[in-house]
Write an enzyme that holds these catalytic residues in place. Structure first.
Site, short mmCIF file in Angstrom:
data_model
loop_
_atom_site.label_atom_id
_atom_site.label_comp_id
_atom_site.label_asym_id
_atom_site.label_seq_id
_atom_site.Cartn_x
_atom_site.Cartn_y
_atom_site.Cartn_z
N ARG A 72 -1.61 5.18 16.82
CA ARG A 72 -2.44 6.21 16.20
C ARG A 72 -3.35 6.81 17.27
O ARG A 72 -4.02 6.08 18.00
CB ARG A 72 -3.30 5.62 15.09
CG ARG A 72 -2.55 4.88 13.99
CD ARG A 72 -3.34 4.89 12.69
NE ARG A 72 -2.86 3.94 11.71
CZ ARG A 72 -1.77 4.11 10.96
NH1 ARG A 72 -1.01 5.18 11.12
NH2 ARG A 72 -1.42 3.20 10.06
N ASP A 116 -5.75 2.47 -3.77
CA ASP A 116 -7.05 2.42 -3.09
C ASP A 116 -7.31 3.63 -2.20
O ASP A 116 -8.45 3.88 -1.82
CB ASP A 116 -7.25 1.09 -2.32
CG ASP A 116 -6.13 0.80 -1.33
OD1 ASP A 116 -5.22 1.64 -1.19
OD2 ASP A 116 -6.19 -0.27 -0.70
N ARG A 117 -6.26 4.39 -1.87
CA ARG A 117 -6.48 5.56 -1.03
C ARG A 117 -6.59 6.83 -1.88
O ARG A 117 -6.13 6.85 -3.02
CB ARG A 117 -5.32 5.74 -0.06
CG ARG A 117 -5.18 4.61 0.90
CD ARG A 117 -4.10 4.91 1.90
NE ARG A 117 -4.02 3.86 2.89
CZ ARG A 117 -3.55 4.01 4.11
NH1 ARG A 117 -3.09 5.19 4.50
NH2 ARG A 117 -3.50 3.00 4.95
N LYS A 159 -11.57 -0.20 -1.30
CA LYS A 159 -11.65 1.24 -1.48
C LYS A 159 -10.98 1.60 -2.80
O LYS A 159 -10.18 0.82 -3.32
CB LYS A 159 -11.01 1.96 -0.30
CG LYS A 159 -9.59 1.54 0.05
CD LYS A 159 -9.28 2.08 1.43
CE LYS A 159 -7.82 1.96 1.79
NZ LYS A 159 -7.46 0.63 2.30
N SER A 217 0.80 -1.21 0.00
CA SER A 217 0.00 0.00 0.00
C SER A 217 0.84 1.28 0.00
O SER A 217 1.67 1.47 -0.88
CB SER A 217 -0.95 -0.05 1.19
OG SER A 217 -1.84 1.01 1.13
N HIS A 218 0.66 2.08 1.04
CA HIS A 218 1.31 3.38 1.12
C HIS A 218 2.73 3.28 1.68
O HIS A 218 3.41 4.29 1.81
CB HIS A 218 0.48 4.28 2.03
CG HIS A 218 0.18 3.61 3.34
ND1 HIS A 218 -0.67 2.53 3.43
CD2 HIS A 218 0.65 3.82 4.57
CE1 HIS A 218 -0.71 2.12 4.68
NE2 HIS A 218 0.08 2.88 5.40
N ASP A 254 -0.99 1.41 -4.06
CA ASP A 254 -1.81 0.43 -4.79
C ASP A 254 -3.14 0.99 -5.26
O ASP A 254 -3.99 0.24 -5.74
CB ASP A 254 -2.03 -0.82 -3.93
CG ASP A 254 -2.78 -0.52 -2.64
OD1 ASP A 254 -2.62 0.60 -2.12
OD2 ASP A 254 -3.50 -1.40 -2.14
N ASP A 292 -2.45 6.38 -3.52
CA ASP A 292 -1.32 5.75 -2.85
C ASP A 292 -0.69 4.63 -3.69
O ASP A 292 -1.01 4.48 -4.87
CB ASP A 292 -1.77 5.18 -1.50
CG ASP A 292 -2.68 3.98 -1.67
OD1 ASP A 292 -3.40 3.93 -2.69
OD2 ASP A 292 -2.68 3.09 -0.80
N GLU A 310 -13.12 5.53 5.28
CA GLU A 310 -12.27 5.47 6.47
C GLU A 310 -11.43 6.73 6.57
O GLU A 310 -11.05 7.32 5.55
CB GLU A 310 -11.33 4.28 6.38
CG GLU A 310 -12.02 2.95 6.37
CD GLU A 310 -11.01 1.84 6.40
OE1 GLU A 310 -10.76 1.32 7.48
OE2 GLU A 310 -10.43 1.53 5.35
N GLU A 311 -11.07 7.06 7.80
CA GLU A 311 -10.22 8.22 8.03
C GLU A 311 -8.86 8.07 7.35
O GLU A 311 -8.19 9.05 7.08
CB GLU A 311 -10.04 8.46 9.53
CG GLU A 311 -9.53 7.26 10.36
CD GLU A 311 -8.13 6.82 10.05
OE1 GLU A 311 -7.29 7.70 9.80
OE2 GLU A 311 -7.88 5.60 10.06
N SER A 312 -8.45 6.83 7.10
CA SER A 312 -7.14 6.58 6.51
C SER A 312 -7.16 6.80 5.00
O SER A 312 -6.40 6.17 4.27
CB SER A 312 -6.69 5.15 6.83
OG SER A 312 -7.66 4.22 6.36
C1 G16 Z 1 -5.41 -0.68 5.20
C2 G16 Z 1 -6.82 -1.14 5.37
C3 G16 Z 1 -7.68 0.02 5.81
C4 G16 Z 1 -7.11 0.64 7.06
C5 G16 Z 1 -5.67 1.04 6.82
C6 G16 Z 1 -4.98 1.55 8.07
O1 G16 Z 1 -5.33 0.23 4.17
O2 G16 Z 1 -7.34 -1.65 4.17
O3 G16 Z 1 -8.95 -0.46 6.00
O4 G16 Z 1 -7.86 1.74 7.42
O5 G16 Z 1 -4.94 -0.07 6.38
O6 G16 Z 1 -4.86 0.51 8.96
P1 G16 Z 1 -3.95 0.65 10.24
O7 G16 Z 1 -4.50 1.85 10.97
O8 G16 Z 1 -4.15 -0.64 10.96
O9 G16 Z 1 -2.54 0.91 9.80
P2 G16 Z 1 -4.19 0.10 3.07
O10 G16 Z 1 -4.45 1.27 2.16
O11 G16 Z 1 -2.91 0.20 3.83
O12 G16 Z 1 -4.42 -1.22 2.45
#
Ligand code: G16
Length: 542
Positions: A495, A280-281, A375, A112-113, A278, A276, A362-364
């Site tokens: 967090r 999705d964000r 997402k 991801s990010h 991949d 990001d 989501e906030e993220s």
């Molecule tokens: C993933 C999950 C999200 C989550 C995020 C942050 O996103 O798919 O649902 O909100 O991680 O998670 P954490 O707070 O546990 O780091 P991504 O974009 O990283 O796949």
């Protein structure tokens, strides 16, 4: 000819919030990725002849693992493997491809990010037939298998040519290299009013998109520049690189600083966005105004009927617990249910499948809908563009009208990264232990109403998830939430989520930091972050 390769378990293959994420050097150990992939197949036991989708965000190690995964899939009886060209599929595109071609599941290779490169991060996630991340029952079964696995299966076959579209045979399994972008881009045209957006662009609607040298570059060039007519160069950093150009492909105000600075400059276009690693964000920023992911969810939900794909209205809105309650107020006004789930897109899957929720967020920086089961960063960008085209107003005007109607949830997340795991866990344990003493206590102007550890019972399948974050709720609706991230690969990331609600007619135009200062002081008094970690300030504020 199927080969059985003896192996022995690794003890650290527990999937986190979104699959297994580790340093590349961990994944590159002999048998490490192979054990995990075999454990997935052992846990899900695909029917002979099933279809599997494989794609990744193009980060370092992507191609190596894809070649291994194809051979392991062939040895495990898959009849067909669909792979994105060049090994590339954004996470939402992979979700769509799984659904469209009736695959039994897919492997998404991404962290991801998180940064990429030989010394950085890699990840493997399994998605199920609905296109969404495997639910906990399956990730638990995969983890259980990793603890006892003693062999993995493969076939003797040459590497697949990942760059040429078309079919190849690998020991009796058909491997199809597919266009990474086309299916997903066509889906977008069914949801949004492309002619109206094109007309707005021709009329002067301008934007900047930062693909962060990650997977969305080709997707953004296709829809924004080719199909919608934004000028060439609208997509910046559009070529996916194995190390994302040395940056964190995390679309926030720290890592997308260049875009941020542009949007707050006199030369700002009307709309700015980023995605990001991949895809999705999303980051959404208007000319001179940042829209928090929680607010973006609420504003998108309130205006979604302006896009053809959502014209008939929404069935419900779902958000993760740490996400602000802004979307709940929209749901209330629309007379539809609002759902509060644990962090992790996988928790939205049952609600989407059951038709209970249409839009989730989501906030993220994740927002999406029932069009896929992930997402979708560019989906959010396109819905915003559709809304801008339909309303003909600026982002700022739309945001201000929204707050004037629904009130404003001032919101921030403070991240403390790479903490020693024991310290972070001790902090959380001490905080939870203090909960019985907190109700009624005052911290500055704030009085604690309730403190608890969030637990969730899925309203569709009844599955139960405990320990999903510690919440301290104050009289009047403000709150702090603390959780340990499930996506980091170094130590622990703490967090701290801060939220304060100002009703319509209240202070809607203030500085977020100032509005949250009492909550920040209360969080320190209650959780002792500085005292326990020695960190005087968060590493990242989003
Ligand atoms: C993933 C999950 C999200 C989550 C995020 C942050 O996103 O798919 O649902 O909100 O991680 O998670 P954490 O707070 O546990 O780091 P991504 O974009 O990283 O796949």
């Amino acid at each position: 000819m199927i080969q059985t390769i003896p192996s022995s378990p690794f003890t650290d293959q527990k999937p986190g919030t979104s699959g297994l994420r580790k340093k590349v050097r961990v994944f590159a150990q002999p048998n490490y990725a192979e054990n995990f992939i075999q454990s997935v197949f052992d846990a899900v036991q695909p029917e002979a002849g099933s279809t599997l989708v494989i794609g990744g965000d193009g980060r370092y190690h992507n191609r190596t693992v894809i070649q291994a995964a194809i051979r392991i899939a062939a040895a495990n009886g898959y009849g067909r493997v669909l792979v994105g060209q060049g090994g590339i599929l954004s996470t939402p595109a992979a979700s769509h491809v799984i659904r469209k071609y009736g695959a039994s599941g897919g492997l998404i290779l991404s962290a991801s990010h998180n940064p990429g490169g030989p010394d950085e991060d890699f990840g493997i996630k399994y998605n199920i037939a609905n296109g969404g991340p495997a639910p906990e029952a399956i990730t638990d079964a995969i983890f259980a298998r990793t603890k006892v696995i003693d062999r993995w299966l493969t076939v003797e076959a040459a590497d697949v040519d990942l760059d040429t579209l078309g079919s190849q045979q690998v020991a009796g399994t058909t491997v199809e290299v597919i266009d990474s972008v086309a299916d997903w881009a066509d889906l977008m045209e069914t949801l949004f009013d492309f002619p109206a957006i094109r007309a707005a662009v021709a009329g002067g609607l301008s934007m900047a998109f930062d693909a962060m040298h990650a997977v969305t570059g080709p997707y953004a060039v296709e829809v924004l520049e080719r199909r919608l007519g934004f000028r060439p160069g609208t997509v910046q950093n559009g070529v996916p690189l194995e190390d994302f150009g040395g940056h964190h492909p995390d679309p926030n105000r720290v890592h997308a600083k260049v875009l941020f600075d542009l949007m707050f400059s006199p030369d700002a276009p009307a709309f700015g966005a980023a995605s990001d690693g991949d895809g999705d964000r999303n980051l959404i920023v208007g000319k001179g105004i940042f829209i928090t992911p929680s607010d973006s969810l609420a504003m998108l939900a309130a205006n979604a009927h302006l896009a053809p794909g959502y014209a008939k209205g929404l069935a419900g809105i779902a958000r993760s617990m740490p996400t602000s309650a802004a979307a709940d107020r929209v749901a209330e006004a629309l007379g539809i249910p609002a759902f509060e789930t644990p962090t992790g897109w996988k928790f939205f899957g049952t609600l989407l499948d059951a038709g209970k929720a249409t839009i989730c967020g989501e906030e993220s920086a994740g927002t999406g809908s029932d069009h896929v089961r992930e997402k979708d960063g560019l989906w959010a960008v396109l819905l915003w563009l559709n809304i801008l085209a339909a309303r003909g107003e600026s982002m700022e005007a739309i945001a201000r009208q929204h707050w004037a109607k629904f009130g404003r949830n001032y919101y921030a997340r403070h991240d403390y990264e790479a903490l020693p795991k024991d310290d972070a866990e001790a902090l959380m344990a001490a905080l939870e232990a203090s909960f019985p003493t907190l109700p009624g206590k005052a911290f500055g102007p704030l009085t604690v109403e309730k403190a608890d550890s969030f637990a969730y019972t899925d309203p569709v399948d009844g599955s139960f998830s405990a320990n999903q974050g510690l919440r301290v709720l104050f009289v009047g609706g403000s709150r702090i939430v603390l959780r340990l991230s499930g996506t980091g690969t170094e130590g622990a990331t703490l967090r701290l989520y801060l939220e304060r609600y100002e009703p319509a007619g209240g202070t809607l135009d203030a500085d977020t930091d100032a509005m949250l200062s009492d909550l920040i002081a209360a969080a320190e008094a209650i959780a002792g972050i500085a005292a326990r970690t020695g960190r005087s300030a968060p590493d990242v504020i989003t």
